[in-house]
Write a protein that holds these residues in place. Structure first.
Motif, PDB file in Angstrom:
ATOM      1  N   LEU A 114      -9.187  -6.546  -6.695  1.00  0.00           N
ATOM      2  CA  LEU A 114      -8.209  -5.453  -6.704  1.00  0.00           C
ATOM      3  C   LEU A 114      -8.150  -4.782  -8.075  1.00  0.00           C
ATOM      4  CD1 LEU A 114      -5.246  -7.089  -4.718  1.00  0.00           C
ATOM      5  CD2 LEU A 114      -7.024  -5.583  -3.838  1.00  0.00           C
ATOM      6  N   ASN A 115      -9.320  -4.520  -8.653  1.00  0.00           N
ATOM      7  CA  ASN A 115      -9.345  -3.972 -10.009  1.00  0.00           C
ATOM      8  C   ASN A 115      -8.915  -2.510 -10.077  1.00  0.00           C
ATOM      9  OD1 ASN A 115     -11.576  -2.864  -8.785  1.00  0.00           O
ATOM     10  ND2 ASN A 115     -13.076  -3.904 -10.063  1.00  0.00           N
ATOM     11  N   MET A 116      -8.726  -1.858  -8.923  1.00  0.00           N
ATOM     12  CA  MET A 116      -8.198  -0.495  -8.935  1.00  0.00           C
ATOM     13  C   MET A 116      -6.673  -0.485  -8.939  1.00  0.00           C
ATOM     14  SD  MET A 116      -8.800  -1.740  -5.864  1.00  0.00           S
ATOM     15  CE  MET A 116     -10.546  -1.376  -5.744  1.00  0.00           C
ATOM     16  N   PHE A 117      -6.058  -1.680  -8.832  1.00  0.00           N
ATOM     17  CA  PHE A 117      -4.608  -1.814  -8.903  1.00  0.00           C
ATOM     18  C   PHE A 117      -4.179  -2.169 -10.325  1.00  0.00           C
ATOM     19  CE2 PHE A 117      -5.257  -2.067  -4.429  1.00  0.00           C
ATOM     20  CZ  PHE A 117      -4.045  -1.804  -3.800  1.00  0.00           C
ATOM     21  N   ASP A 118      -2.876  -2.237 -10.508  1.00  0.00           N
ATOM     22  CA  ASP A 118      -2.304  -2.686 -11.771  1.00  0.00           C
ATOM     23  C   ASP A 118      -2.737  -4.119 -12.062  1.00  0.00           C
ATOM     24  OD1 ASP A 118       0.101  -4.051 -13.347  1.00  0.00           O
ATOM     25  OD2 ASP A 118       0.231  -1.899 -13.723  1.00  0.00           O
ATOM     26  N   ASP A 119      -2.903  -4.454 -13.351  1.00  0.00           N
ATOM     27  CA  ASP A 119      -3.350  -5.799 -13.735  1.00  0.00           C
ATOM     28  C   ASP A 119      -2.414  -6.881 -13.213  1.00  0.00           C
ATOM     29  OD1 ASP A 119      -5.488  -4.700 -15.040  1.00  0.00           O
ATOM     30  OD2 ASP A 119      -4.585  -4.780 -17.030  1.00  0.00           O
ATOM     31  N   ARG A 120      -1.129  -6.560 -13.118  1.00  0.00           N
ATOM     32  CA  ARG A 120      -0.174  -7.547 -12.613  1.00  0.00           C
ATOM     33  C   ARG A 120      -0.464  -7.912 -11.162  1.00  0.00           C
ATOM     34  NH1 ARG A 120       4.997  -4.070 -14.245  1.00  0.00           N
ATOM     35  NH2 ARG A 120       3.448  -2.459 -13.764  1.00  0.00           N
ATOM     36  N   ILE A 121      -0.899  -6.932 -10.381  1.00  0.00           N
ATOM     37  CA  ILE A 121      -1.215  -7.193  -8.977  1.00  0.00           C
ATOM     38  C   ILE A 121      -2.496  -8.011  -8.869  1.00  0.00           C
ATOM     39  CG2 ILE A 121      -1.924  -6.079  -6.833  1.00  0.00           C
ATOM     40  CD1 ILE A 121       0.031  -3.861  -7.409  1.00  0.00           C
ATOM     41  N   SER A 122      -3.510  -7.672  -9.670  1.00  0.00           N
ATOM     42  CA  SER A 122      -4.753  -8.442  -9.647  1.00  0.00           C
ATOM     43  C   SER A 122      -4.501  -9.904  -9.990  1.00  0.00           C
ATOM     44  CB  SER A 122      -5.763  -7.838 -10.637  1.00  0.00           C
ATOM     45  OG  SER A 122      -6.091  -6.512 -10.289  1.00  0.00           O
ATOM     46  N   THR A 123      -3.716 -10.145 -11.018  1.00  0.00           N
ATOM     47  CA  THR A 123      -3.413 -11.520 -11.418  1.00  0.00           C
ATOM     48  C   THR A 123      -2.632 -12.249 -10.329  1.00  0.00           C
ATOM     49  OG1 THR A 123      -3.360 -10.840 -13.733  1.00  0.00           O
ATOM     50  CG2 THR A 123      -2.315 -12.940 -13.174  1.00  0.00           C
ATOM     51  N   PHE A 124      -1.646 -11.581  -9.751  1.00  0.00           N
ATOM     52  CA  PHE A 124      -0.840 -12.187  -8.682  1.00  0.00           C
ATOM     53  C   PHE A 124      -1.715 -12.555  -7.488  1.00  0.00           C
ATOM     54  CE2 PHE A 124       1.681 -11.781  -4.792  1.00  0.00           C
ATOM     55  CZ  PHE A 124       2.740 -12.634  -5.065  1.00  0.00           C
ATOM     56  N   PHE A 176       0.727   8.683  -2.937  1.00  0.00           N
ATOM     57  CA  PHE A 176       1.971   8.056  -2.482  1.00  0.00           C
ATOM     58  C   PHE A 176       1.973   6.538  -2.701  1.00  0.00           C
ATOM     59  CE2 PHE A 176       1.851  11.964   0.076  1.00  0.00           C
ATOM     60  CZ  PHE A 176       3.105  12.469  -0.228  1.00  0.00           C
ATOM     61  N   GLY A 177       0.951   6.028  -3.385  1.00  0.00           N
ATOM     62  CA  GLY A 177       0.898   4.591  -3.624  1.00  0.00           C
ATOM     63  C   GLY A 177      -0.103   3.906  -2.711  1.00  0.00           C
ATOM     64  N   GLN A 178      -0.288   2.612  -2.936  1.00  0.00           N
ATOM     65  CA  GLN A 178      -1.230   1.837  -2.135  1.00  0.00           C
ATOM     66  C   GLN A 178      -0.739   0.397  -2.002  1.00  0.00           C
ATOM     67  OE1 GLN A 178      -4.972   2.156  -4.170  1.00  0.00           O
ATOM     68  NE2 GLN A 178      -4.113   1.707  -6.160  1.00  0.00           N
ATOM     69  N   PHE A 179      -1.093  -0.199  -0.856  1.00  0.00           N
ATOM     70  CA  PHE A 179      -0.674  -1.560  -0.538  1.00  0.00           C
ATOM     71  C   PHE A 179      -1.892  -2.463  -0.435  1.00  0.00           C
ATOM     72  CE2 PHE A 179       2.965   0.860   0.796  1.00  0.00           C
ATOM     73  CZ  PHE A 179       4.049   0.010   0.653  1.00  0.00           C
ATOM     74  N   ALA A 180      -1.658  -3.756  -0.648  1.00  0.00           N
ATOM     75  CA  ALA A 180      -2.690  -4.764  -0.466  1.00  0.00           C
ATOM     76  C   ALA A 180      -2.057  -5.993   0.166  1.00  0.00           C
ATOM     77  CB  ALA A 180      -3.342  -5.132  -1.805  1.00  0.00           C
ATOM     78  N   ALA A 227       2.593  -9.362   0.236  1.00  0.00           N
ATOM     79  CA  ALA A 227       1.785  -8.187  -0.046  1.00  0.00           C
ATOM     80  C   ALA A 227       2.096  -7.701  -1.447  1.00  0.00           C
ATOM     81  CB  ALA A 227       2.055  -7.084   0.978  1.00  0.00           C
ATOM     82  N   ALA A 228       1.253  -6.809  -1.930  1.00  0.00           N
ATOM     83  CA  ALA A 228       1.464  -6.186  -3.232  1.00  0.00           C
ATOM     84  C   ALA A 228       1.408  -4.678  -3.045  1.00  0.00           C
ATOM     85  CB  ALA A 228       0.415  -6.640  -4.241  1.00  0.00           C
ATOM     86  N   ALA A 229       2.204  -3.972  -3.829  1.00  0.00           N
ATOM     87  CA  ALA A 229       2.259  -2.516  -3.713  1.00  0.00           C
ATOM     88  C   ALA A 229       2.305  -1.896  -5.092  1.00  0.00           C
ATOM     89  CB  ALA A 229       3.482  -2.086  -2.905  1.00  0.00           C
ATOM     90  N   GLU A 230       1.580  -0.803  -5.242  1.00  0.00           N
ATOM     91  CA  GLU A 230       1.622  -0.003  -6.460  1.00  0.00           C
ATOM     92  C   GLU A 230       2.026   1.411  -6.059  1.00  0.00           C
ATOM     93  OE1 GLU A 230      -1.148   0.987 -10.386  1.00  0.00           O
ATOM     94  OE2 GLU A 230      -2.063   0.207  -8.556  1.00  0.00           O
ATOM     95  N   LEU A 231       3.211   1.814  -6.455  1.00  0.00           N
ATOM     96  CA  LEU A 231       3.783   3.076  -6.015  1.00  0.00           C
ATOM     97  C   LEU A 231       3.943   4.029  -7.194  1.00  0.00           C
ATOM     98  CD1 LEU A 231       6.482   1.616  -3.601  1.00  0.00           C
ATOM     99  CD2 LEU A 231       4.187   2.412  -3.038  1.00  0.00           C
ATOM    100  N   HIS A 262       7.223 -11.353  -0.532  1.00  0.00           N
ATOM    101  CA  HIS A 262       7.581 -11.244   0.879  1.00  0.00           C
ATOM    102  C   HIS A 262       8.270  -9.922   1.198  1.00  0.00           C
ATOM    103  CE1 HIS A 262       6.486 -15.401   1.827  1.00  0.00           C
ATOM    104  NE2 HIS A 262       7.040 -15.749   0.680  1.00  0.00           N
ATOM    105  N   SER A 263       9.137  -9.451   0.311  1.00  0.00           N
ATOM    106  CA  SER A 263       9.839  -8.193   0.577  1.00  0.00           C
ATOM    107  C   SER A 263       8.860  -7.028   0.663  1.00  0.00           C
ATOM    108  CB  SER A 263      10.880  -7.928  -0.508  1.00  0.00           C
ATOM    109  OG  SER A 263      10.264  -7.852  -1.793  1.00  0.00           O
ATOM    110  N   THR A 264       7.790  -7.085  -0.112  1.00  0.00           N
ATOM    111  CA  THR A 264       6.795  -6.016  -0.082  1.00  0.00           C
ATOM    112  C   THR A 264       6.046  -6.003   1.243  1.00  0.00           C
ATOM    113  OG1 THR A 264       6.525  -6.338  -2.467  1.00  0.00           O
ATOM    114  CG2 THR A 264       4.878  -4.990  -1.356  1.00  0.00           C
ATOM    115  N   GLN A 265       5.855  -7.197   1.839  1.00  0.00           N
ATOM    116  CA  GLN A 265       5.197  -7.254   3.136  1.00  0.00           C
ATOM    117  C   GLN A 265       6.001  -6.493   4.195  1.00  0.00           C
ATOM    118  OE1 GLN A 265       2.264  -8.421   3.889  1.00  0.00           O
ATOM    119  NE2 GLN A 265       2.355  -8.256   6.130  1.00  0.00           N
ATOM    120  N   TRP A 266       7.329  -6.632   4.156  1.00  0.00           N
ATOM    121  CA  TRP A 266       8.165  -5.911   5.109  1.00  0.00           C
ATOM    122  C   TRP A 266       8.138  -4.415   4.829  1.00  0.00           C
ATOM    123  CZ3 TRP A 266       9.634  -7.903   9.490  1.00  0.00           C
ATOM    124  CH2 TRP A 266       9.706  -9.296   9.602  1.00  0.00           C
ATOM    125  N   LEU A 267       8.011  -4.035   3.565  1.00  0.00           N
ATOM    126  CA  LEU A 267       7.853  -2.623   3.240  1.00  0.00           C
ATOM    127  C   LEU A 267       6.545  -2.102   3.811  1.00  0.00           C
ATOM    128  CD1 LEU A 267       8.750  -0.072   1.716  1.00  0.00           C
ATOM    129  CD2 LEU A 267       7.653  -1.007  -0.337  1.00  0.00           C
TER     130      LEU A 267
END
Length: 300
Positions: A65-75, A236-240, A247-251, A260-265
Motif C-alpha cells: 500500500l505504498n500509494m497510501f499514507d505511511d501510517r496505513i502501510s505500517t498498520f 474523494f479518498g481511498q479505502f483498503a 479497513a484503512a482509509a485515506e481521505l 473496525h469503525s473504518t470498515q463500517w464506513l
C-alpha cells in the motif's frame, strides 16, 4: 486437492500456498479476504489442513500500500504479521511456472524460488490490443497509454476521446488546486473513470445545446475553439479493506482512519456507490447472510 489421499505433507503445503504478486489495494484486499475465508469458513470443512495454509504477498516496493499514507502501510503490515500472512517486500518476480515462482530480492541481489499452489497476479494492467493498435496508427506507439489533452481528446485525433485506464492527460493550461497538482498522473481507479465519464457526457450535451442556441450566453471563457473548462479530477479518498472487519482509509484533508469503525464506513460508501436500490439491497443482504451463516463455500 490438498486433502486427496496419497499426498506427502510437502505436496499438501505446496497446494495450500497462495501467492499474491502485488501489494497494492487489490492484492492486499484479496489476501485479507482469502485469509478470512480460510479462518472463518474453510477450517470448519477441512480442519485437517488448518496448519498447512500459507498466504504470501510479494511486493517490489519497500512497503505494501505504498500509494497510501505511511501510517496505513505500517498498520497493514503489522496486521498481516499478526494474521500470519507473509509479506515479502523488495522482491521482483522474474518467472512463474505451474509449481514455482521465482523472484529476485533487491537488497541481496539473490534469486530464489518458492513453491505455490495458486498465484494471483495483481501488479497492474496492460494495454488492450485494440488500444495498442490504435496507438500505433496515430503515432503513439512509444507511449504507455493514450495521451489526451485537458478535454480528454486523444492527441492528433480531433473527434476521438479516451477516458479511464487506457489514457493519461498530458498537460494542463489552467492553474490547479493542490489536489489536482498531486493527481497529475491519475490513478487507474473507477473513481477517476466515473468522473471523466460524467464530465465528457456533460460536455457533449452542452455542445449540442450551444449549436441549438448560439445566441445564448457563454458560461465558460473561450480561447478560440474550446468552449468548456478542462477536466479536473476531484479526489474523494481511498479505502483498503484489511480483513477481520478492519479497513484503512485515506481521505481529503490528510485524514487517516484505521480499524473496525473504518470498515463500517467502507460498507456505507460501497453500498451508496451501487447503481440502483436493487443492487444496494442485494449487496447488503449478501453481507447480512455472511455475518449470520458464513460464506457459501459450495459456490466457490
Amino acid at each position: 486437492m490438498a486433502v486427496l489421499p496419497g499426498l506427502s505433507e510437502e505436496e499438501r503445503r505446496r497446494n495450500l500456498h497462495f501467492v499474491i504478486v502485488g501489494g497494492g489495494p487489490t492484492g492486499v484486499e484479496f489476501a485479507a479476504e482469502l485469509h478470512d475465508y480460510f479462518q472463518e469458513d474453510l477450517v470448519k470443512l477441512y480442519p485437517m489442513v488448518k496448519d498447512l495454509v500459507k498466504i504470501t504477498v510479494i511486493q517490489s516496493g519497500d512497503h505494501i500500500l505504498n500509494m497510501f499514507d505511511d501510517r496505513i502501510s505500517t498498520f497493514a503490515e503489522k496486521k498481516f504479521t499478526r494474521d500470519g500472512i507473509d509479506v515479502q517486500t523488495g522482491c521482483r518476480v522474474v518467472s512463474v511456472s505451474d509449481k514455482e515462482i521465482t523472484m529476485k530480492v533487491k537488497s541481496k541481489g539473490e534469486v530464489c524460488s518458492i513453491p505455490h499452489g495458486l498465484v494471483v497476479w495483481s501488479t497492474g494492467i496492460g494495454t488492450r490490443p485494440v488500444v495498442r493498435d490504435f496507438m500505433q496508427q496515430i503515432g503513439q506507439a512509444d507511449k504507455r497509454v493514450l495521451v489526451t489533452d485537458e478535454w480528454l481528446r486523444v492527441k492528433g485525433c480531433e473527434d476521438v476521446y479516451a477516458i479511464g485506464d487506457c489514457a493519461s492527460i498530458s498537460q494542463r493550461r489552467y492553474p490547479l488546486s493542490q489536489v489536482d497538482s498531486q493527481m497529475k498522473s491519475l490513478p487507474a481507479t473507477a473513481q477517476v473513470a466515473a468522473q471523466q465519464g460524467t464530465y465528457l457526457s456533460s460536455c457533449f450535451n452542452r455542445r449540442e445545446h450551444c449549436k441549438e442556441h448560439p445566441e445564448g450566453p457563454r458560461r465558460f471563457k473561450s480561447s478560440g475553439q474550446h468552449e468548456f473548462l478542462p477536466f479536473r479530477y476531484k479526489h474523494f479518498g481511498q479505502f483498503a479493506p484489511l480483513g477481520g472487519e478492519q479497513a484503512a482509509a485515506e481521505l481529503p484533508g490528510d485524514w487517516v482512519s484505521m480499524g473496525h469503525s473504518t470498515q463500517w464506513l467502507w460498507y456505507s460508501v460501497y453500498a451508496s456507490k451501487q447503481v440502483s436500490w436493487r443492487t444496494r439491497v442485494l449487496v447488503v443482504s449478501d453481507w447480512t447472510r455472511r455475518f449470520i451463516f458464513g460464506r457459501d463455500s459450495s459456490r466457490i
